[in-house]
Motif scaffolding. Structure first.
Motif, PDB file in Angstrom:
ATOM      1  N   ARG A 111       0.745  -1.147   0.034  1.00 13.51           N
ATOM      2  CA  ARG A 111       0.136   0.060   0.079  1.00 13.51           C
ATOM      3  C   ARG A 111       0.903   1.120   0.041  1.00 13.51           C
ATOM      4  NH1 ARG A 111      -3.476  -0.036   5.130  1.00 13.51           N
ATOM      5  NH2 ARG A 111      -3.720   2.258   4.784  1.00 13.51           N
ATOM      6  N   ILE A 112       2.046   1.256  -0.460  1.00 15.23           N
ATOM      7  CA  ILE A 112       2.978   2.468  -0.480  1.00 15.23           C
ATOM      8  C   ILE A 112       2.469   3.407  -1.683  1.00 15.23           C
ATOM      9  CG2 ILE A 112       5.048   0.987   0.033  1.00 15.23           C
ATOM     10  CD1 ILE A 112       5.821   1.488  -3.007  1.00 15.23           C
ATOM     11  N   TYR A 113       2.822   4.659  -1.352  1.00 12.86           N
ATOM     12  CA  TYR A 113       2.553   5.783  -1.870  1.00 12.86           C
ATOM     13  C   TYR A 113       3.344   5.632  -3.492  1.00 12.86           C
ATOM     14  CZ  TYR A 113       0.346   8.300   1.831  1.00 12.86           C
ATOM     15  OH  TYR A 113      -0.539   8.567   2.974  1.00 12.86           O
ATOM     16  N   LYS A 114       3.153   6.265  -4.436  1.00 13.54           N
ATOM     17  CA  LYS A 114       3.863   6.227  -5.779  1.00 13.54           C
ATOM     18  C   LYS A 114       5.421   6.662  -5.235  1.00 13.54           C
ATOM     19  CE  LYS A 114       4.178   8.173 -10.231  1.00 13.54           C
ATOM     20  NZ  LYS A 114       3.535   8.958 -11.444  1.00 13.54           N
TER      21      LYS A 114
ATOM     22  N   ILE B 254      14.374  -8.203  -1.453  1.00 15.15           N
ATOM     23  CA  ILE B 254      13.408  -7.565  -0.176  1.00 15.15           C
ATOM     24  C   ILE B 254      12.546  -6.410  -0.951  1.00 15.15           C
ATOM     25  CG2 ILE B 254      15.107  -8.162   1.397  1.00 15.15           C
ATOM     26  CD1 ILE B 254      15.791  -4.876   1.493  1.00 15.15           C
ATOM     27  N   GLY B 255      12.643  -6.294  -2.299  1.00 14.85           N
ATOM     28  CA  GLY B 255      11.769  -5.192  -2.995  1.00 14.85           C
ATOM     29  C   GLY B 255      10.584  -5.951  -3.733  1.00 14.85           C
ATOM     30  N   TYR B 256      10.461  -7.330  -3.532  1.00 16.49           N
ATOM     31  CA  TYR B 256       9.636  -8.178  -4.337  1.00 16.49           C
ATOM     32  C   TYR B 256       8.115  -7.636  -4.197  1.00 16.49           C
ATOM     33  CZ  TYR B 256       7.558 -12.302  -6.427  1.00 16.49           C
ATOM     34  OH  TYR B 256       6.935 -13.101  -7.280  1.00 16.49           O
ATOM     35  N   GLY B 257       7.676  -7.454  -2.890  1.00 18.36           N
ATOM     36  CA  GLY B 257       6.298  -7.152  -2.780  1.00 18.36           C
ATOM     37  C   GLY B 257       5.908  -6.074  -2.725  1.00 18.36           C
ATOM     38  N   TYR B 258       6.718  -4.831  -3.031  1.00 20.44           N
ATOM     39  CA  TYR B 258       6.081  -3.471  -3.017  1.00 20.44           C
ATOM     40  C   TYR B 258       5.293  -2.947  -4.358  1.00 20.44           C
ATOM     41  CZ  TYR B 258       9.358  -2.255   1.081  1.00 20.44           C
ATOM     42  OH  TYR B 258      10.176  -2.339   2.055  1.00 20.44           O
ATOM     43  N   THR B 259       4.078  -2.371  -3.827  1.00 22.26           N
ATOM     44  CA  THR B 259       3.528  -2.131  -5.078  1.00 22.26           C
ATOM     45  C   THR B 259       2.803  -0.747  -4.736  1.00 22.26           C
ATOM     46  OG1 THR B 259       1.439  -2.532  -6.371  1.00 22.26           O
ATOM     47  CG2 THR B 259       1.490  -3.807  -4.229  1.00 22.26           C
ATOM     48  N   ALA B 260       2.177   0.062  -5.525  1.00 18.93           N
ATOM     49  CA  ALA B 260       1.542   1.306  -5.201  1.00 18.93           C
ATOM     50  C   ALA B 260       0.222   1.204  -5.823  1.00 18.93           C
ATOM     51  CB  ALA B 260       2.563   2.665  -5.583  1.00 18.93           C
ATOM     52  N   ASP B 261       0.008   0.403  -6.779  1.00 18.34           N
ATOM     53  CA  ASP B 261      -1.218   0.345  -7.405  1.00 18.34           C
ATOM     54  C   ASP B 261      -2.043  -1.092  -7.405  1.00 18.34           C
ATOM     55  OD1 ASP B 261       0.547  -1.344  -8.827  1.00 18.34           O
ATOM     56  OD2 ASP B 261       0.625   0.235 -10.558  1.00 18.34           O
ATOM     57  N   ASN B 262      -2.018  -1.259  -6.164  1.00 20.70           N
ATOM     58  CA  ASN B 262      -2.898  -2.695  -5.786  1.00 20.70           C
ATOM     59  C   ASN B 262      -2.254  -3.883  -6.791  1.00 20.70           C
ATOM     60  OD1 ASN B 262      -4.549  -1.263  -4.086  1.00 20.70           O
ATOM     61  ND2 ASN B 262      -5.718  -0.558  -5.800  1.00 20.70           N
TER      62      ASN B 262
ATOM     63  N   LYS C 242      -0.672  -4.083  -9.806  1.00 18.74           N
ATOM     64  CA  LYS C 242      -0.587  -3.691 -11.251  1.00 18.74           C
ATOM     65  C   LYS C 242       0.838  -3.666 -11.501  1.00 18.74           C
ATOM     66  CE  LYS C 242      -4.938  -1.386 -11.703  1.00 18.74           C
ATOM     67  NZ  LYS C 242      -5.523  -0.003 -12.261  1.00 18.74           N
ATOM     68  N   THR C 243       1.747  -3.198 -10.926  1.00 20.92           N
ATOM     69  CA  THR C 243       3.205  -2.906 -11.198  1.00 20.92           C
ATOM     70  C   THR C 243       3.701  -3.100  -9.915  1.00 20.92           C
ATOM     71  OG1 THR C 243       3.131  -0.729 -10.847  1.00 20.92           O
ATOM     72  CG2 THR C 243       2.748  -1.589 -13.170  1.00 20.92           C
ATOM     73  N   PHE C 244       5.083  -3.596  -9.789  1.00 20.13           N
ATOM     74  CA  PHE C 244       6.029  -3.723  -8.584  1.00 20.13           C
ATOM     75  C   PHE C 244       7.313  -3.057  -9.058  1.00 20.13           C
ATOM     76  CE2 PHE C 244       2.769  -7.197  -8.631  1.00 20.13           C
ATOM     77  CZ  PHE C 244       2.574  -7.264  -7.342  1.00 20.13           C
TER      78      PHE C 244
ATOM     79  N   ARG D 178      10.684  -4.693  -7.639  1.00 22.90           N
ATOM     80  CA  ARG D 178      10.936  -6.194  -8.079  1.00 22.90           C
ATOM     81  C   ARG D 178      12.078  -6.256  -8.640  1.00 22.90           C
ATOM     82  NH1 ARG D 178       5.810 -10.173  -8.998  1.00 22.90           N
ATOM     83  NH2 ARG D 178       5.447  -9.457  -6.924  1.00 22.90           N
ATOM     84  N   GLY D 179      12.884  -7.141  -7.998  1.00 20.63           N
ATOM     85  CA  GLY D 179      14.332  -7.411  -8.648  1.00 20.63           C
ATOM     86  C   GLY D 179      15.520  -6.629  -8.588  1.00 20.63           C
ATOM     87  N   LYS D 180      14.985  -5.429  -7.579  1.00 21.44           N
ATOM     88  CA  LYS D 180      15.923  -4.439  -7.331  1.00 21.44           C
ATOM     89  C   LYS D 180      16.423  -4.743  -5.647  1.00 21.44           C
ATOM     90  CE  LYS D 180      14.176  -1.244 -10.532  1.00 21.44           C
ATOM     91  NZ  LYS D 180      13.336   0.172 -10.669  1.00 21.44           N
ATOM     92  N   GLY D 181      15.989  -5.657  -5.027  1.00 22.25           N
ATOM     93  CA  GLY D 181      16.310  -5.520  -3.799  1.00 22.25           C
ATOM     94  C   GLY D 181      17.049  -6.884  -3.237  1.00 22.25           C
ATOM     95  N   ILE D 182      17.651  -7.674  -4.467  1.00 19.77           N
ATOM     96  CA  ILE D 182      18.388  -8.721  -4.001  1.00 19.77           C
ATOM     97  C   ILE D 182      19.858  -8.500  -3.550  1.00 19.77           C
ATOM     98  CG2 ILE D 182      19.456 -11.082  -5.294  1.00 19.77           C
ATOM     99  CD1 ILE D 182      17.451 -10.570  -7.496  1.00 19.77           C
ATOM    100  N   GLY D 183      19.733  -9.251  -2.237  1.00 20.57           N
ATOM    101  CA  GLY D 183      21.332  -8.991  -1.555  1.00 20.57           C
ATOM    102  C   GLY D 183      21.189  -7.768  -0.620  1.00 20.57           C
ATOM    103  N   LEU D 184      20.186  -7.171  -0.702  1.00 18.57           N
ATOM    104  CA  LEU D 184      20.033  -5.722   0.313  1.00 18.57           C
ATOM    105  C   LEU D 184      19.791  -6.094   1.603  1.00 18.57           C
ATOM    106  CD1 LEU D 184      18.659  -3.504  -2.234  1.00 18.57           C
ATOM    107  CD2 LEU D 184      21.040  -3.867  -2.009  1.00 18.57           C
ATOM    108  N   MET D 185      19.414  -7.200   2.116  1.00 17.18           N
ATOM    109  CA  MET D 185      19.163  -7.203   3.584  1.00 17.18           C
ATOM    110  C   MET D 185      20.235  -7.390   4.128  1.00 17.18           C
ATOM    111  SD  MET D 185      17.058 -10.123   5.810  1.00 17.18           S
ATOM    112  CE  MET D 185      15.669 -10.285   4.622  1.00 17.18           C
TER     113      MET D 185
END
Length: 326
Positions: free
Chosen positions: A65-68, A135-143, A145-147, A150-157
């Motif tokens: 439920r993040i903002y844009k 760790i960025g896999y689940g983020y979406t601002a449009d219910n 439709k887009t993520f 996704r793919g940008k958070g690998i290895g960032l934990m």
């Protein structure tokens, strides 16, 4: 009683309460205390993606439920911490979870389902396994439709060890997420080899049981829990009008909801002065303090008392620091 005695008694009945109210006022007014500069800034989870607070419960997946997005940073990552400090944060708050191999991962949730592509709890994975997750896999601002992450958070934990190595001199507020005495013991074991100069820049907060164990093992570490706040504020509310500050208010941290603060004796400047004398840090949290509400906009900053120089909790250090000339 003679007429003169009765008149004297009536005068005393008027003057005694008046003297009392004058004493309480002068002892607690902030007009007689010089304000000191700007607030210091606590960046919640570094620089992170924010979301509306309405309707949040303990089970809400906030990544959905993040903002844009207005910036590329994900919470609790090395990059988000760097961005927060670069923006002007005085302290960065991070969350820790115990891993299967006894390390502390810097991650908000106890489970992985919300933010990553994995399932289950953090405790079921080793730190090496957690490093492979996105760790960025689940983020979406449009219910969904887009993520955008996704793919940008690998290895960032990161691990807590990595964070403290990367920022050897920077202050941190560590949130131990699980109220587990064993986690308190393990965190104490992890932190105990650090020199006192480093521990002075670390504060840990969390559940009552975990913090109690941690405090027993590292008595000089600044800690906070609901119980430590109660131990300080309840006797202070009862007797603080006299200027009395209980010993339980020494060398700790207080997170004060904005709606509660005005009811504290001496708020704001006299109260801050008293707590500073006890080496206690005061952080003002926006609203009722329910769900990590922060001072995140110019309108929020306008609500701060004039000359306020305590700490403020913010989820948008990038917006707030420039407003305070950081």
């Amino acid at each position: 009683m003679t007429m003169k005695g009765l008149q004297r008694w009536r005068r005393k009945r008027i003057w005694i309460p008046l003297f009392f109210f004058v004493f309480v006022y002068l002892n607690n007014t902030s007009f007689l205390v010089e304000a000191k500069g700007n607030p210091f800034l606590l960046a919640h989870r570094g620089l992170s993606q924010t979301f509306p607070m309405e309707g949040i419960t303990g089970d809400t997946c906030t990544a959905k439920r993040i903002y844009k997005p207005e910036h590329p940073y994900l919470e609790n990552t090395i990059f988000s911490m760097e961005a927060a400090f670069d923006a002007g944060a005085d302290v960065v708050e991070i969350d820790v979870q115990l891993t299967k191999d006894g390390q502390f991962a810097v991650f908000h949730d106890g489970t992985l389902d919300c933010r990553t592509q994995a399932k289950g709890s953090v405790r079921e994975y080793t730190m090496a396994e957690l490093k492979k997750l996105d760790i960025g896999y689940g983020y979406t601002a449009d219910n969904g439709k887009t993520f955008p992450f996704r793919g940008k958070g690998i290895g960032l934990m990161p691990s807590l060890k990595e964070v403290l190595q990367r920022f050897p001199d920077q202050p941190f507020l560590i949130h131990i997420k699980n109220d587990d005495p064993d986690e308190g013991r393990q965190l104490a074991t992890f932190l105990s080899p650090l020199p006192s100069s480093r521990l002075e820049k670390i504060t840990v907060y969390g559940g009552d049981q975990a913090i109690e164990v941690l405090q027993q093992r590292l008595p000089n570490l600044r800690v906070m829990s609901k119980q430590t706040i109660k131990d300080c504020l309840i006797p202070y509310i009862a007797a603080g009008w006299t200027g009395y500050v209980p010993k339980s208010c020494s060398h700790t941290q207080l997170h004060i909801p904005e709606k509660v603060a005005p009811w504290l004796w001496g708020w704001p400047h006299r109260f801050l002065q008293r707590m500073e004398a006890q080496d206690t840090r005061v952080i003002l949290v926006a609203g009722g303090g329910g769900w990590s509400e922060g001072f995140d906009s110019a309108k929020d900053i306008e609500r701060l008392p004039s000359g306020y120089h305590g700490g403020i909790w913010t989820n948008r250090i990038d917006r707030i620091a420039p407003l305070l000339n950081r």
